[in-house]
Write a protein that holds these residues in place. Structure first.
Motif, PDB file in Angstrom:
ATOM      1  N   ALA A  47      53.575  41.338  35.624  1.00  0.00           N
ATOM      2  CA  ALA A  47      54.031  40.737  36.880  1.00  0.00           C
ATOM      3  C   ALA A  47      52.881  40.612  37.866  1.00  0.00           C
ATOM      4  CB  ALA A  47      55.161  41.573  37.481  1.00  0.00           C
ATOM      5  N   GLY A  48      51.934  41.554  37.815  1.00  0.00           N
ATOM      6  CA  GLY A  48      50.770  41.478  38.700  1.00  0.00           C
ATOM      7  C   GLY A  48      49.932  40.244  38.460  1.00  0.00           C
ATOM      8  N   LEU A  49      50.022  39.654  37.264  1.00  0.00           N
ATOM      9  CA  LEU A  49      49.282  38.426  36.977  1.00  0.00           C
ATOM     10  C   LEU A  49      49.801  37.247  37.790  1.00  0.00           C
ATOM     11  CD1 LEU A  49      48.838  38.704  33.105  1.00  0.00           C
ATOM     12  CD2 LEU A  49      47.160  39.198  34.906  1.00  0.00           C
ATOM     13  N   LEU A  56      43.695  32.289  41.205  1.00  0.00           N
ATOM     14  CA  LEU A  56      42.855  31.379  40.430  1.00  0.00           C
ATOM     15  C   LEU A  56      43.193  29.924  40.734  1.00  0.00           C
ATOM     16  CD1 LEU A  56      42.787  33.247  36.999  1.00  0.00           C
ATOM     17  CD2 LEU A  56      40.906  33.000  38.643  1.00  0.00           C
ATOM     18  N   GLY A  57      44.486  29.639  41.006  1.00  0.00           N
ATOM     19  CA  GLY A  57      44.877  28.294  41.410  1.00  0.00           C
ATOM     20  C   GLY A  57      44.223  27.891  42.722  1.00  0.00           C
ATOM     21  N   VAL A  58      44.123  28.833  43.650  1.00  0.00           N
ATOM     22  CA  VAL A  58      43.422  28.564  44.918  1.00  0.00           C
ATOM     23  C   VAL A  58      41.956  28.263  44.654  1.00  0.00           C
ATOM     24  CG1 VAL A  58      42.739  29.537  47.143  1.00  0.00           C
ATOM     25  CG2 VAL A  58      45.018  30.004  46.234  1.00  0.00           C
ATOM     26  N   PHE A 227      45.970  46.613  46.973  1.00  0.00           N
ATOM     27  CA  PHE A 227      47.140  46.053  47.634  1.00  0.00           C
ATOM     28  C   PHE A 227      48.095  45.370  46.658  1.00  0.00           C
ATOM     29  CE2 PHE A 227      49.265  42.943  50.569  1.00  0.00           C
ATOM     30  CZ  PHE A 227      49.989  43.903  51.261  1.00  0.00           C
ATOM     31  N   THR A 228      47.583  44.839  45.547  1.00  0.00           N
ATOM     32  CA  THR A 228      48.464  44.238  44.547  1.00  0.00           C
ATOM     33  C   THR A 228      49.511  45.228  44.066  1.00  0.00           C
ATOM     34  OG1 THR A 228      46.702  42.773  43.793  1.00  0.00           O
ATOM     35  CG2 THR A 228      48.524  43.136  42.271  1.00  0.00           C
ATOM     36  N   TRP A 349      43.501  41.817  38.550  1.00  0.00           N
ATOM     37  CA  TRP A 349      43.236  42.058  37.124  1.00  0.00           C
ATOM     38  C   TRP A 349      42.661  43.451  36.903  1.00  0.00           C
ATOM     39  CZ3 TRP A 349      38.346  42.997  35.049  1.00  0.00           C
ATOM     40  CH2 TRP A 349      38.323  43.111  33.647  1.00  0.00           C
ATOM     41  N   LEU A 350      41.664  43.821  37.705  1.00  0.00           N
ATOM     42  CA  LEU A 350      41.037  45.128  37.551  1.00  0.00           C
ATOM     43  C   LEU A 350      42.042  46.244  37.801  1.00  0.00           C
ATOM     44  CD1 LEU A 350      38.512  46.843  37.081  1.00  0.00           C
ATOM     45  CD2 LEU A 350      37.975  46.586  39.532  1.00  0.00           C
ATOM     46  N   GLY A 351      42.877  46.067  38.837  1.00  0.00           N
ATOM     47  CA  GLY A 351      43.904  47.056  39.099  1.00  0.00           C
ATOM     48  C   GLY A 351      44.862  47.209  37.927  1.00  0.00           C
ATOM     49  N   GLY A 352      45.227  46.090  37.305  1.00  0.00           N
ATOM     50  CA  GLY A 352      46.099  46.147  36.143  1.00  0.00           C
ATOM     51  C   GLY A 352      45.466  46.905  34.989  1.00  0.00           C
ATOM     52  N   VAL A 353      44.159  46.711  34.786  1.00  0.00           N
ATOM     53  CA  VAL A 353      43.445  47.439  33.735  1.00  0.00           C
ATOM     54  C   VAL A 353      43.455  48.935  34.027  1.00  0.00           C
ATOM     55  CG1 VAL A 353      41.189  47.807  32.655  1.00  0.00           C
ATOM     56  CG2 VAL A 353      41.996  45.486  33.095  1.00  0.00           C
ATOM     57  N   VAL A 354      43.190  49.296  35.273  1.00  0.00           N
ATOM     58  CA  VAL A 354      43.173  50.713  35.656  1.00  0.00           C
ATOM     59  C   VAL A 354      44.554  51.337  35.464  1.00  0.00           C
ATOM     60  CG1 VAL A 354      42.859  52.314  37.592  1.00  0.00           C
ATOM     61  CG2 VAL A 354      41.259  50.418  37.266  1.00  0.00           C
ATOM     62  N   VAL A 355      45.602  50.587  35.807  1.00  0.00           N
ATOM     63  CA  VAL A 355      46.965  51.111  35.673  1.00  0.00           C
ATOM     64  C   VAL A 355      47.380  51.220  34.213  1.00  0.00           C
ATOM     65  CG1 VAL A 355      49.412  50.603  36.126  1.00  0.00           C
ATOM     66  CG2 VAL A 355      47.716  50.293  37.940  1.00  0.00           C
TER      67      VAL A 355
END
Length: 402
Positions: A47-49, A56-58, A227-228, A349-355
Motif C-alpha cells: 500500500a505504501g507504493l 514518480l508520476g509527479v 512520514f509514509t 520505498w526505503l521505508g518499505g524495505v526497512v519495515v
C-alpha cells in the motif's frame, strides 16, 4: 505578469487553494494505509507504493507537462491542471482494485509538479524581489494547511465512512479550487514568449541547478522515509489507538505551517545560510525522534517538530533552483517539485524495505536522518562551489547559474 497591489494577496491565496487540494490528495493516503491495505487485500508495504507511484508520476509529469503547456497562458495551465487533478481523484474513488487505484494515483499526480512549478513562478512575479521566498511560502501554505486540516479530515472520513469517501471529498475540493483560481488569479500576457527547449535544457544542465535538484531529492527523502509510515509507527511502536492518529496529524500540520513560513523568511534574508541550517535542523529532529517514539507525549511533540523542520526546507530549496535556472524558471521550478516527489518515492520505498526486510518501524527515523544528511553534504558542496566560482573572474565561471 502585473496586477494591482490589492489583487496580489488574493492571487497568492488562490494559488494556495489549489495547493491545498493537491496537498490533500498527496498526503491523505498516509492516514489510510491500514484501511486500503485491508480492503484491497495487500500488505502495508505494498500500500505504501501508492505514495511512491504518485511521487514518480509527479517526477515524470512535471517536465513533460511544463514543456507541453509552455505556450499556454499561465492561468489556463493552472485551471487545466486542477481539472486533471479532479478527474484523477474521481478515478481513485471508483477504483475496484489495487492496480487501478495505483494507476488513478499516477493520473492524479501528473498535475502536481507543473502546478507548483508554474505556481511558484506566478507567485514570485506578483511581489518584489526581496519577497519572493515569502511568496512561495504563501502558496505552499495551502500544502501545509492540507496537512493540518485536509489529511486529518480525510483520515477521519476513511475511518468512519471508508477510504473511498475521502477521495470523493478531495475531488470536490478540486472543483472548488478551479473556481477560486479562475476568479482570483490575474490573466497574464507573456505566454507567447517561448524559450527553445534546447536553451531550457542547457540552463537546467548547469551544475548549480543539478546540485539543487539533487539536494532536494536527498534532503527530502528522509521526511517520507518516516512520514509514509506514520500511521503504523504511531499505532504499533508508540501504542496509540487508530482513532488518535488524526488529532496527531493536526499537530504535524501546525508544524508544517510554522516551518514553511519560517523557511520563507530565512531564505529571503540569506538563501544559502537558510538552505544548510534548515537541513541541519531536519537531521537533528529525525535523529533524536528515535528516542521519543516510546513515549506518547514525546512522540506527539516530535511529530510537530518534524513538521516544522521538514517544511522549513521547502522555500530555500525551491528558491535556490529558481535563482540558478536563469531563463528556464518554469521548467526548473517544475523539475524541483518533481525532485521533491522523487525524494518522497525514494523515502517511501526505503521505508518499505526497512519495515519489510530490515530492523522494522522503530528504525525508520535514524535511517531517515542518514538520508537527509547526504542532502546536507550536497548543499554544503554546492555552497562551497558557488563561493569558489564567485572568487574567479566572470569569464572563468560559466554555468555557475548565479
Amino acid at each position: 505578469m502585473t496586477s494591482p497591489s490589492r489583487a496580489m494577496p488574493a492571487a497568492l491565496y488562490a494559488l494556495a487553494a489549489g495547493a491545498f487540494g493537491i496537498g490533500t490528495t498527496e498526503f491523505v493516503i498516509m492516514g489510510l494505509l491500514i484501511q486500503v491495505a485491508a480492503d484491497l487485500k495487500v500488505t502495508i508495504a505494498t500500500a505504501g507504493l501508492l505514495i511512491s507511484g504518485y511521487a514518480l508520476g509527479v517526477f515524470v509529469g512535471a517536465p513533460v507537462l511544463t514543456v507541453a503547456t509552455s505556450r499556454w497562458p499561465r492561468k489556463a495551465v493552472l485551471i487545466g491542471l486542477m481539472a486533471i487533478f479532479t478527474l484523477g481523484n474521481l478515478c481513485c474513488a471508483m477504483a475496484p482494485n489495487y492496480t487501478l487505484l495505483l494507476l488513478a494515483r499516477v493520473v492524479t499526480s501528473l498535475a502536481h509538479g507543473t502546478f507548483f512549478g508554474v505556481g511558484s513562478v506566478v507567485a514570485t512575479s506578483l511581489v518584489p524581489a526581496n519577497r519572493r521566498a515569502s511568496a512561495i511560502s504563501i502558496m505552499f501554505t495551502g500544502l501545509t494547511i492540507a496537512t493540518l486540516l485536509g489529511v486529518p479530515a480525510g483520515a477521519w472520513l476513511g475511518l468512519h465512512f471508508g477510504w473511498r469517501s475521502t477521495f470523493w471529498a478531495v475531488a470536490a475540493i478540486g472543483v472548488l479550487a478551479m473556481l477560486v483560481i479562475a476568479a482570483l488569479v490575474p490573466a497574464d500576457h507573456e505566454h507567447g514568449k517561448r524559450i527553445a527547449v534546447r536553451d531550457e535544457l542547457r540552463a537546467i544542465g548547469q551544475p548549480s541547478v543539478l546540485l539543487g535538484l539533487l539536494m532536494t531529492v536527498l534532503g527530502f527523502a528522509g521526511v517520507f522515509t518516516v512520514f509514509t509510515y506514520i500511521q503504523p509507527i504511531l499505532t504499533e511502536v508508540t501504542g496509540f489507538a487508530q482513532g488518535a492518529v488524526s488529532p496527531i496529524l493536526l499537530v504535524f500540520g501546525v508544524g508544517l505551517i510554522a516551518g514553511n513560513l519560517l523557511g520563507g523568511k530565512l531564505a529571503d534574508r540569506h538563501l544559502t545560510r537558510a538552505l544548510w541550517s534548515t537541513l541541519v535542523a531536519l537531521i537533528v529532529v529525525l535523529g533524536t525522534m528515535s528516542f521519543a517514539l516510546h513515549s506518547k507525549a514525546l512522540a506527539v511533540l516530535f511529530v510537530g517538530l518534524l513538521g516544522v523542520a521538514a517544511f522549513a526546507t521547502v522555500p530555500p530549496l525551491q528558491l535556490w533552483v529558481l535563482h540558478k535556472a536563469n531563463d528556464a524558471k518554469h521548467l526548473a521550478s517544475s523539475l524541483n517539485i518533481g525532485a521533491f516527489n522523487l525524494g518522497n518515492a525514494l523515502g517511501a520505498w526505503l521505508g518499505g524495505v526497512v519495515v519489510a526486510r530490515g530492523p522494522g518501524l522503530g528504525a525508520l527515523t535514524w535511517v531517515a536522518a542518514l538520508v537527509t544528511f547526504s542532502g546536507l553534504l550536497i548543499a554544503l558542496w554546492a555552497q562551497q562551489r558557488e563561493s569558489a566560482l564567485a572568487r574567479l573572474p566572470a569569464r572563468a565561471c560559466p554555468g555557475s547559474g548565479a
